[in-house]
Design a protein around this motif. Structure first.
Motif, PDB file in Angstrom:
ATOM      1  N   SER A 148      39.176 -90.916  12.258  1.00 48.64           N
ATOM      2  CA  SER A 148      38.615 -90.559  13.477  1.00 48.64           C
ATOM      3  C   SER A 148      37.068 -90.037  13.173  1.00 48.64           C
ATOM      4  O   SER A 148      36.919 -89.343  12.137  1.00 48.64           O
ATOM      5  CB  SER A 148      39.223 -89.796  14.393  1.00 48.64           C
ATOM      6  OG  SER A 148      39.365 -88.415  13.975  1.00 48.64           O
ATOM      7  N   GLU A 149      35.927 -90.235  14.150  1.00 48.36           N
ATOM      8  CA  GLU A 149      35.073 -89.402  13.972  1.00 48.36           C
ATOM      9  C   GLU A 149      35.318 -87.888  13.922  1.00 48.36           C
ATOM     10  O   GLU A 149      34.435 -86.930  13.337  1.00 48.36           O
ATOM     11  CB  GLU A 149      34.094 -89.733  15.221  1.00 48.36           C
ATOM     12  CG  GLU A 149      33.735 -91.256  14.999  1.00 48.36           C
ATOM     13  CD  GLU A 149      32.595 -91.666  16.217  1.00 48.36           C
ATOM     14  OE1 GLU A 149      32.747 -91.167  17.418  1.00 48.36           O
ATOM     15  OE2 GLU A 149      31.687 -92.692  16.056  1.00 48.36           O
ATOM     16  N   LEU A 150      36.044 -87.481  14.715  1.00 47.66           N
ATOM     17  CA  LEU A 150      36.322 -85.930  14.596  1.00 47.66           C
ATOM     18  C   LEU A 150      36.887 -85.712  13.186  1.00 47.66           C
ATOM     19  O   LEU A 150      36.545 -84.605  12.387  1.00 47.66           O
ATOM     20  CB  LEU A 150      37.477 -85.567  15.730  1.00 47.66           C
ATOM     21  CG  LEU A 150      37.712 -84.092  15.663  1.00 47.66           C
ATOM     22  CD1 LEU A 150      36.683 -83.011  15.769  1.00 47.66           C
ATOM     23  CD2 LEU A 150      38.998 -83.841  16.613  1.00 47.66           C
ATOM     24  N   ALA A 151      37.593 -86.607  12.579  1.00 51.15           N
ATOM     25  CA  ALA A 151      37.884 -86.148  11.132  1.00 51.15           C
ATOM     26  C   ALA A 151      37.017 -86.263  10.340  1.00 51.15           C
ATOM     27  O   ALA A 151      36.739 -85.215   9.292  1.00 51.15           O
ATOM     28  CB  ALA A 151      38.937 -87.319  10.719  1.00 51.15           C
ATOM     29  N   LEU A 152      35.845 -87.067  10.651  1.00 48.76           N
ATOM     30  CA  LEU A 152      34.654 -86.914   9.780  1.00 48.76           C
ATOM     31  C   LEU A 152      33.821 -85.732   9.831  1.00 48.76           C
ATOM     32  O   LEU A 152      33.322 -85.017   8.966  1.00 48.76           O
ATOM     33  CB  LEU A 152      33.557 -88.211   9.918  1.00 48.76           C
ATOM     34  CG  LEU A 152      34.435 -89.564   9.400  1.00 48.76           C
ATOM     35  CD1 LEU A 152      33.420 -90.646  10.199  1.00 48.76           C
ATOM     36  CD2 LEU A 152      34.321 -89.818   8.222  1.00 48.76           C
ATOM     37  N   ALA A 153      33.530 -85.349  11.119  1.00 55.51           N
ATOM     38  CA  ALA A 153      32.951 -84.199  11.445  1.00 55.51           C
ATOM     39  C   ALA A 153      33.504 -82.886  10.864  1.00 55.51           C
ATOM     40  O   ALA A 153      32.967 -82.233  10.371  1.00 55.51           O
ATOM     41  CB  ALA A 153      33.037 -83.960  13.042  1.00 55.51           C
ATOM     42  N   GLU A 187      24.103 -99.463   8.829  1.00 54.37           N
ATOM     43  CA  GLU A 187      24.879 -98.789   9.965  1.00 54.37           C
ATOM     44  C   GLU A 187      26.116 -98.343   9.025  1.00 54.37           C
ATOM     45  O   GLU A 187      26.628 -98.950   7.886  1.00 54.37           O
ATOM     46  CB  GLU A 187      25.458-100.156  10.623  1.00 54.37           C
ATOM     47  CG  GLU A 187      24.640-100.379  11.626  1.00 54.37           C
ATOM     48  CD  GLU A 187      25.370-101.716  12.519  1.00 54.37           C
ATOM     49  OE1 GLU A 187      25.250-101.576  13.620  1.00 54.37           O
ATOM     50  OE2 GLU A 187      25.481-102.690  11.915  1.00 54.37           O
ATOM     51  N   THR A 188      26.508 -97.100   9.141  1.00 51.33           N
ATOM     52  CA  THR A 188      27.633 -96.370   8.210  1.00 51.33           C
ATOM     53  C   THR A 188      28.508 -95.663   9.083  1.00 51.33           C
ATOM     54  O   THR A 188      28.210 -95.045  10.213  1.00 51.33           O
ATOM     55  CB  THR A 188      26.438 -95.346   7.588  1.00 51.33           C
ATOM     56  OG1 THR A 188      25.384 -96.017   6.922  1.00 51.33           O
ATOM     57  CG2 THR A 188      27.294 -94.669   6.304  1.00 51.33           C
ATOM     58  N   ASP A 189      29.595 -95.330   8.357  1.00 50.31           N
ATOM     59  CA  ASP A 189      30.730 -94.644   8.758  1.00 50.31           C
ATOM     60  C   ASP A 189      30.477 -93.412   7.944  1.00 50.31           C
ATOM     61  O   ASP A 189      30.509 -93.358   6.717  1.00 50.31           O
ATOM     62  CB  ASP A 189      32.106 -95.114   8.566  1.00 50.31           C
ATOM     63  CG  ASP A 189      32.545 -96.191   9.627  1.00 50.31           C
ATOM     64  OD1 ASP A 189      31.546 -96.758  10.596  1.00 50.31           O
ATOM     65  OD2 ASP A 189      33.639 -96.620   9.878  1.00 50.31           O
ATOM     66  N   GLY A 190      30.286 -92.055   8.538  1.00 48.34           N
ATOM     67  CA  GLY A 190      30.363 -91.107   7.604  1.00 48.34           C
ATOM     68  C   GLY A 190      29.601 -89.756   8.466  1.00 48.34           C
ATOM     69  O   GLY A 190      29.376 -89.867   9.782  1.00 48.34           O
ATOM     70  N   GLY A 191      29.855 -88.711   7.770  1.00 41.92           N
ATOM     71  CA  GLY A 191      29.443 -87.296   8.620  1.00 41.92           C
ATOM     72  C   GLY A 191      28.369 -86.457   7.451  1.00 41.92           C
ATOM     73  O   GLY A 191      28.621 -86.855   6.358  1.00 41.92           O
ATOM     74  N   CYS A 192      27.650 -85.723   8.273  1.00 38.73           N
ATOM     75  CA  CYS A 192      26.686 -84.863   7.272  1.00 38.73           C
ATOM     76  C   CYS A 192      26.465 -83.658   8.294  1.00 38.73           C
ATOM     77  O   CYS A 192      26.357 -83.603   9.564  1.00 38.73           O
ATOM     78  CB  CYS A 192      25.424 -85.565   7.112  1.00 38.73           C
ATOM     79  SG  CYS A 192      24.270 -84.514   6.182  1.00 38.73           S
ATOM     80  N   ILE A 198      18.413 -73.153   4.977  1.00 37.63           N
ATOM     81  CA  ILE A 198      19.649 -73.968   4.821  1.00 37.63           C
ATOM     82  C   ILE A 198      20.482 -73.481   3.535  1.00 37.63           C
ATOM     83  O   ILE A 198      20.199 -73.322   2.737  1.00 37.63           O
ATOM     84  CB  ILE A 198      19.342 -75.518   4.627  1.00 37.63           C
ATOM     85  CG1 ILE A 198      18.536 -75.974   5.779  1.00 37.63           C
ATOM     86  CG2 ILE A 198      20.609 -76.441   4.089  1.00 37.63           C
ATOM     87  CD1 ILE A 198      17.884 -77.488   5.645  1.00 37.63           C
ATOM     88  N   ALA A 199      21.545 -72.940   4.010  1.00 35.70           N
ATOM     89  CA  ALA A 199      22.485 -72.503   2.901  1.00 35.70           C
ATOM     90  C   ALA A 199      23.648 -73.454   2.597  1.00 35.70           C
ATOM     91  O   ALA A 199      24.167 -73.120   1.362  1.00 35.70           O
ATOM     92  CB  ALA A 199      23.281 -71.236   3.380  1.00 35.70           C
ATOM     93  N   GLY A 200      24.010 -74.418   3.129  1.00 37.99           N
ATOM     94  CA  GLY A 200      24.972 -75.293   2.565  1.00 37.99           C
ATOM     95  C   GLY A 200      24.614 -76.529   3.317  1.00 37.99           C
ATOM     96  O   GLY A 200      24.261 -76.999   4.313  1.00 37.99           O
ATOM     97  N   ILE A 201      25.160 -77.606   2.590  1.00 40.18           N
ATOM     98  CA  ILE A 201      25.140 -79.132   2.987  1.00 40.18           C
ATOM     99  C   ILE A 201      26.505 -79.733   2.483  1.00 40.18           C
ATOM    100  O   ILE A 201      26.950 -79.364   1.659  1.00 40.18           O
ATOM    101  CB  ILE A 201      23.914 -79.809   2.240  1.00 40.18           C
ATOM    102  CG1 ILE A 201      24.007 -80.008   0.991  1.00 40.18           C
ATOM    103  CG2 ILE A 201      22.423 -79.363   2.764  1.00 40.18           C
ATOM    104  CD1 ILE A 201      22.788 -80.840   0.287  1.00 40.18           C
ATOM    105  N   GLY A 202      26.927 -80.466   3.646  1.00 39.93           N
ATOM    106  CA  GLY A 202      28.287 -81.040   3.646  1.00 39.93           C
ATOM    107  C   GLY A 202      27.939 -82.566   3.885  1.00 39.93           C
ATOM    108  O   GLY A 202      27.640 -82.918   4.972  1.00 39.93           O
ATOM    109  N   LEU A 203      28.805 -83.563   2.958  1.00 42.25           N
ATOM    110  CA  LEU A 203      28.999 -84.832   3.654  1.00 42.25           C
ATOM    111  C   LEU A 203      30.247 -85.270   3.252  1.00 42.25           C
ATOM    112  O   LEU A 203      31.110 -84.663   2.353  1.00 42.25           O
ATOM    113  CB  LEU A 203      28.062 -85.760   2.465  1.00 42.25           C
ATOM    114  CG  LEU A 203      26.552 -85.206   2.055  1.00 42.25           C
ATOM    115  CD1 LEU A 203      26.144 -86.294   0.996  1.00 42.25           C
ATOM    116  CD2 LEU A 203      25.872 -85.498   3.537  1.00 42.25           C
ATOM    117  N   THR A 204      30.672 -86.412   3.967  1.00 38.61           N
ATOM    118  CA  THR A 204      31.988 -87.053   3.681  1.00 38.61           C
ATOM    119  C   THR A 204      31.284 -88.240   2.833  1.00 38.61           C
ATOM    120  O   THR A 204      30.243 -88.566   2.573  1.00 38.61           O
ATOM    121  CB  THR A 204      32.398 -87.782   5.065  1.00 38.61           C
ATOM    122  OG1 THR A 204      31.442 -88.702   5.494  1.00 38.61           O
ATOM    123  CG2 THR A 204      32.657 -86.727   6.295  1.00 38.61           C
ATOM    124  N   GLY A 205      32.415 -89.076   2.403  1.00 43.13           N
ATOM    125  CA  GLY A 205      32.003 -90.400   1.910  1.00 43.13           C
ATOM    126  C   GLY A 205      31.181 -91.227   2.884  1.00 43.13           C
ATOM    127  O   GLY A 205      31.598 -91.176   4.050  1.00 43.13           O
TER     128      GLY A 205
END
Lengths: 389, 138
Positions: free
Chosen positions: A26-31, A216-221, A11-18
């Protein structure tokens, strides 16, 4: 024989949204945001992504994400089935691709408006007849429509068999809530939990109360996987993948494996344990910290047994000894987990696994070498062991 | 009172026959005609001998509780809460997921003997549910 995957990728990088209860995007925006963030974390140009992997439940297809982040030629695109069981499975796809030279920089992502959009507890319905829908037909007309109802049947049997108490489940919830107090990303940051609060929380699906359930969460990882060699040239300390496996066993159903001999253990997680220990050449004694999948508290206690940290029925004893806490035998979900940080279907637990190897958790235990991460419980699943380069 | 319309099971070739039997008042168990293995939930091939030939037997409707849960929340239309969901070990040896009726939630217990009855909803939909077996009240 050494596995062809052992130590080949990292694993070289991890990325999260708020994380929030209403992202407003949109979910695509989070992705797109989390995939870009994983590349930024590694110092990799998103144009160099040549593989994307997600969950069948994810609404953002690989090519939509690819266009959004400006990825170039894709040599791998894939989606893994079975809800949170997919988490580690996405990493396995990426590692196989990287280890065989199929792709070089693969990003695994899960982005969801899990609270404001389609909620996991909203139930199952539909008009197209598939084998999956016929599976759910045995539960829908009886009102078993939510993950809590499906898991409760196994949790109740397990607790009855081994004398696990409500307080034991509460100890898991409290331990993870405590970690959340150090993690500003957590939904429950600034909101500690007492045993009194826990026991007073609303009964949802006996024996499970409100605080036995994840957020239950809105977010992306997103998680960037590349070769161990390439990872050394990037910004972060690599979290090398010692072993990564998927596991499903005879008689497996999605959430409702009620018809096989074992009702008070997790056969698919026992298989994942055997396979991941084999591939990594490690055993439970070599693991110092974990991110055991925690959509429900009961699952954490059962997995302590599946992964051999104790014998059958002894998970509760480990929990009572404080094993999951920062100075315990196996600090677990040090970010707060799905219970207290966010429910990004287990992807955020993989991110914490990488942080623990980097030494950057907001609750970093001392002397962590190897970290175990598992995927969804009660579904076809998987396990991952990370370690330093 | 909850509205009368519970969510209906999606039906296809692999399960529609079972719900038809239920509508006729029977709790059916699929049986492989190749090796006589009983199986539930139904599926098109026998995992033991790989035969695709099968018929079914009618269960006695008697069994004991392997496990259970009492659902309080969320509450869906068509169901009365608290809703007792049970996993029954049938006399024939297969298990069946169903609902327990005519029993207070605090009376449910592991290994409790139960017996099947057919529930008919106000909209005419019929499905097998269970109640404590006669003489088993504690």
């Amino acid at each position: 024989m050494t596995s062809p995957l052992h130590n080949k990728a990292a694993i070289a990088g991890i990325g999260l949204t708020g994380f929030s209860k209403k992202s407003g995007v949109s979910e695509l925006a989070l992705a797109a945001q989390c995939v870009k963030a994983a590349c930024d974390d590694a110092g990799l140009d998103p144009g160099k992504i040549d593989g994307l992997v997600s969950y069948t439940l994810d609404s953002s297809d690989e090519i939509e994400v690819a266009r959004a982040v400006g990825a170039g030629d894709l040599k791998l695109f894939s989606k893994i089935n079975y809800g949170g069981g997919a988490a580690v499975g996405t990493i396995l796809q990426a590692v196989m691709a990287v280890a065989t030279g199929v792709a070089e920089n693969v990003v695994c992502y899960r982005a969801m408006n899990g609270r404001s959009g389609q909620r996991m507890g909203q139930g199952v319905s539909g008009n197209i007849i598939s084998s999956d829908l016929i599976h759910w037909s045995w539960y829908m007309p009886y009102g078993m429509l939510t993950p809590g109802s499906w898991i409760a049947m196994i949790a109740n049997k397990y607790m009855h068999r081994y004398g696990v108490t409500a307080e034991d489940l509460g100890r898991v919830a409290i331990s993870q809530r405590h970690y959340a107090q150090s993690n500003p990303r957590s939904f429950f940051h600034g909101k500690p939990l007492t045993m009194e609060d826990y026991l007073a929380s609303k009964m949802i699906a006996e024996p499970l109360r409100l605080y036995d359930f994840c957020q239950e969460t809105d977010g992306g990882c997103a998680i960037l996987i590349t070769s161990t060699e390439h990872a050394r040239d990037l910004k972060q300390k690599p979290a090398v993948i010692r072993g990564v496996v998927q596991a499903s066993t005879r008689g497996q159903e999605q959430m409702t494996s009620y018809y096989r001999d074992e009702l008070d253990s997790l056969p698919e997680m026992e298989l994942a344990a055997r396979l991941v220990y084999e591939q990594s050449g490690l055993g439970p004694d070599d693991i110092q910290a974990a991110c055991l999948y925690d959509a429900f508290t009961s699952e954490v206690i059962m997995q302590l047994e599946s992964f051999g940290f104790c014998g059958p029925g002894e998970g509760k004893d480990l929990v009572r000894e404080g094993a999951l806490d920062i100075n315990g035998r196996l600090p677990n979900n040090t970010h707060g987990g799905l219970l207290s940080e966010a429910y990004i279907h287990g992807m955020n637990n993989i991110a914490e696994g990488a942080r623990l190897v980097r030494g950057t958790s907001t609750s970093q235990p001392s002397n962590v070498e190897h970290v175990l991460v598992s995927s969804g419980v009660g579904v076809p699943t998987g396990a991952l062991i990370l370690g330093p380069d | 009172m909850a509205p009368s319309f519970r969510m209906k099971p999606p039906m296809g070739e692999d399960n529609g026959w079972w719900w038809q039997a239920a509508a006729e008042g029977k709790l059916a168990i699929q049986r492989c005609t190749g090796c006589n293995t009983l199986r539930h939930p139904p599926r098109p091939m026998c995992g033991e001998c790989h035969s695709m030939e099968w018929d079914s037997v009618v269960s006695s409707g008697r069994g004991t509780l392997s496990s259970f849960t009492v659902l309080h929340h969320p509450q869906f239309p068509g169901f009365d809460y608290p809703l007792i969901i049970i996993l029954v070990e049938l006399e024939e040896g297969t298990r069946f997921t169903s609902q327990l009726v005519n029993c207070a939630p605090e009376q449910v217990a592991f290994d409790m003997p139960v017996e099947m009855l057919i529930q008919e909803d106000p909209d005419g939909f019929r499905l097998p549910v269970f109640q404590p077996a006669e003489g088993s009240h504690q």
